[in-house]
Write a protein that holds these residues in place. Sequence first.
Motif, mmCIF file in Angstrom:
data_model
loop_
_atom_site.group_PDB
_atom_site.id
_atom_site.type_symbol
_atom_site.label_atom_id
_atom_site.label_comp_id
_atom_site.label_asym_id
_atom_site.label_seq_id
_atom_site.Cartn_x
_atom_site.Cartn_y
_atom_site.Cartn_z
ATOM 1 N N SER A 89 59.836 -6.173 8.936
ATOM 2 C CA SER A 89 60.810 -6.893 8.126
ATOM 3 C C SER A 89 61.901 -7.450 9.040
ATOM 4 O O SER A 89 62.330 -6.763 9.979
ATOM 5 N N PRO A 90 62.372 -8.665 8.798
ATOM 6 C CA PRO A 90 63.373 -9.247 9.685
ATOM 7 C C PRO A 90 64.694 -8.480 9.711
ATOM 8 O O PRO A 90 65.415 -8.542 10.700
ATOM 9 N N ASP A 91 64.991 -7.723 8.655
ATOM 10 C CA ASP A 91 66.237 -6.955 8.669
ATOM 11 C C ASP A 91 66.144 -5.715 9.559
ATOM 12 O O ASP A 91 67.141 -5.043 9.803
ATOM 13 N N ARG A 92 64.957 -5.434 10.094
ATOM 14 C CA ARG A 92 64.769 -4.307 11.013
ATOM 15 C C ARG A 92 64.665 -4.769 12.467
ATOM 16 O O ARG A 92 64.326 -3.989 13.349
ATOM 17 N N LEU A 93 64.924 -6.048 12.696
ATOM 18 C CA LEU A 93 64.833 -6.612 14.035
ATOM 19 C C LEU A 93 66.238 -6.934 14.542
ATOM 20 O O LEU A 93 67.130 -7.240 13.759
ATOM 21 N N GLY A 94 66.406 -6.883 15.856
ATOM 22 C CA GLY A 94 67.729 -7.077 16.431
ATOM 23 C C GLY A 94 67.822 -8.272 17.360
ATOM 24 O O GLY A 94 66.914 -9.105 17.453
ATOM 25 N N LEU A 95 68.938 -8.324 18.076
ATOM 26 C CA LEU A 95 69.210 -9.444 18.968
ATOM 27 C C LEU A 95 68.187 -9.563 20.091
ATOM 28 O O LEU A 95 67.799 -10.677 20.463
ATOM 29 N N GLU A 96 67.750 -8.456 20.637
ATOM 30 C CA GLU A 96 66.739 -8.513 21.699
ATOM 31 C C GLU A 96 65.418 -9.054 21.163
ATOM 32 O O GLU A 96 64.693 -9.746 21.883
ATOM 33 N N ASP A 97 65.128 -8.762 19.902
ATOM 34 C CA ASP A 97 63.923 -9.310 19.278
ATOM 35 C C ASP A 97 64.038 -10.821 19.106
ATOM 36 O O ASP A 97 63.064 -11.552 19.308
ATOM 37 N N VAL A 98 65.232 -11.281 18.755
ATOM 38 C CA VAL A 98 65.461 -12.725 18.624
ATOM 39 C C VAL A 98 65.230 -13.398 19.975
ATOM 40 O O VAL A 98 64.554 -14.417 20.072
ATOM 41 N N SER A 141 59.408 -12.669 11.535
ATOM 42 C CA SER A 141 58.998 -11.379 10.983
ATOM 43 C C SER A 141 57.526 -11.088 11.267
ATOM 44 O O SER A 141 57.165 -9.973 11.667
ATOM 45 N N ARG A 142 56.686 -12.082 11.072
ATOM 46 C CA ARG A 142 55.246 -11.894 11.309
ATOM 47 C C ARG A 142 54.934 -11.664 12.782
ATOM 48 O O ARG A 142 54.009 -10.931 13.112
ATOM 49 N N TYR A 143 55.678 -12.300 13.663
ATOM 50 C CA TYR A 143 55.449 -12.137 15.098
ATOM 51 C C TYR A 143 55.584 -10.663 15.491
ATOM 52 O O TYR A 143 54.801 -10.140 16.276
ATOM 53 N N PHE A 144 56.576 -9.990 14.924
ATOM 54 C CA PHE A 144 56.808 -8.585 15.242
ATOM 55 C C PHE A 144 56.131 -7.626 14.266
ATOM 56 O O PHE A 144 56.078 -6.420 14.510
ATOM 57 N N GLY A 145 55.665 -8.125 13.141
ATOM 58 C CA GLY A 145 55.004 -7.288 12.157
ATOM 59 C C GLY A 145 55.948 -6.335 11.452
ATOM 60 O O GLY A 145 55.541 -5.254 11.018
ATOM 61 N N CYS A 172 68.970 -21.587 14.607
ATOM 62 C CA CYS A 172 69.944 -21.728 13.516
ATOM 63 C C CYS A 172 69.536 -20.908 12.299
ATOM 64 O O CYS A 172 70.373 -20.264 11.662
ATOM 65 N N ALA A 173 68.252 -20.914 11.987
ATOM 66 C CA ALA A 173 67.754 -20.130 10.852
ATOM 67 C C ALA A 173 67.973 -18.639 11.063
ATOM 68 O O ALA A 173 68.415 -17.930 10.156
ATOM 69 N N LEU A 174 67.671 -18.166 12.274
ATOM 70 C CA LEU A 174 67.835 -16.738 12.560
ATOM 71 C C LEU A 174 69.315 -16.364 12.592
ATOM 72 O O LEU A 174 69.691 -15.268 12.165
ATOM 73 N N ARG A 175 70.150 -17.259 13.062
ATOM 74 C CA ARG A 175 71.594 -17.015 13.052
ATOM 75 C C ARG A 175 72.104 -16.936 11.622
ATOM 76 O O ARG A 175 72.914 -16.086 11.287
ATOM 77 N N PHE A 176 71.599 -17.844 10.781
ATOM 78 C CA PHE A 176 71.988 -17.849 9.364
ATOM 79 C C PHE A 176 71.576 -16.542 8.704
ATOM 80 O O PHE A 176 72.339 -15.933 7.967
ATOM 81 N N ALA A 207 63.427 -12.281 22.519
ATOM 82 C CA ALA A 207 62.006 -12.203 22.856
ATOM 83 C C ALA A 207 61.211 -13.258 22.083
ATOM 84 O O ALA A 207 60.277 -13.869 22.629
ATOM 85 N N PHE A 208 61.580 -13.491 20.847
ATOM 86 C CA PHE A 208 60.903 -14.503 20.037
ATOM 87 C C PHE A 208 61.160 -15.898 20.595
ATOM 88 O O PHE A 208 60.250 -16.725 20.659
ATOM 89 N N GLN A 209 62.391 -16.150 21.034
ATOM 90 C CA GLN A 209 62.716 -17.442 21.647
ATOM 91 C C GLN A 209 61.891 -17.656 22.913
ATOM 92 O O GLN A 209 61.348 -18.748 23.127
ATOM 93 N N VAL A 210 61.785 -16.633 23.736
ATOM 94 C CA VAL A 210 60.985 -16.727 24.959
ATOM 95 C C VAL A 210 59.536 -17.036 24.608
ATOM 96 O O VAL A 210 58.889 -17.886 25.228
ATOM 97 N N TYR A 211 59.015 -16.365 23.603
ATOM 98 C CA TYR A 211 57.648 -16.612 23.143
ATOM 99 C C TYR A 211 57.477 -18.061 22.698
ATOM 100 O O TYR A 211 56.514 -18.728 23.078
#
Length: 82
Positions: free
Chosen positions: A46-55, A40-44, A77-81, A57-61
């Motif tokens: 709320s995590p409920d406003r982020l999608g699969l492409e954000d996940v 959530s902080r990486y994108f600034g 696993c946490a993000l999947r949960f 991009a975060f993994q790549v980061y």
Amino acid sequence: MTDTLAAVSPLRRRMIDDMMLRNLSPATQRSYLHAVTKFSRYFGRSPDRLGLEDVRAFQVYLVSQGISWPALNQTVCALRFF
């Protein structure tokens, strides 16, 4: 203790409740909450406003930062949960 619970957002409270329902260990719960917070902080946002492409991009980061495989796996696993 009531003041501490009142300070928790409804989204975080729900995630905590769901983890307790699934009987996740306290260490796993802390780790999952930390991973979702970092996401959530990486994108600034709320995590409920982020999608699969954000996940993705975060993994790549994280990989570009040299994260270990076990840490990356736990984050995924946490993000999947979530």
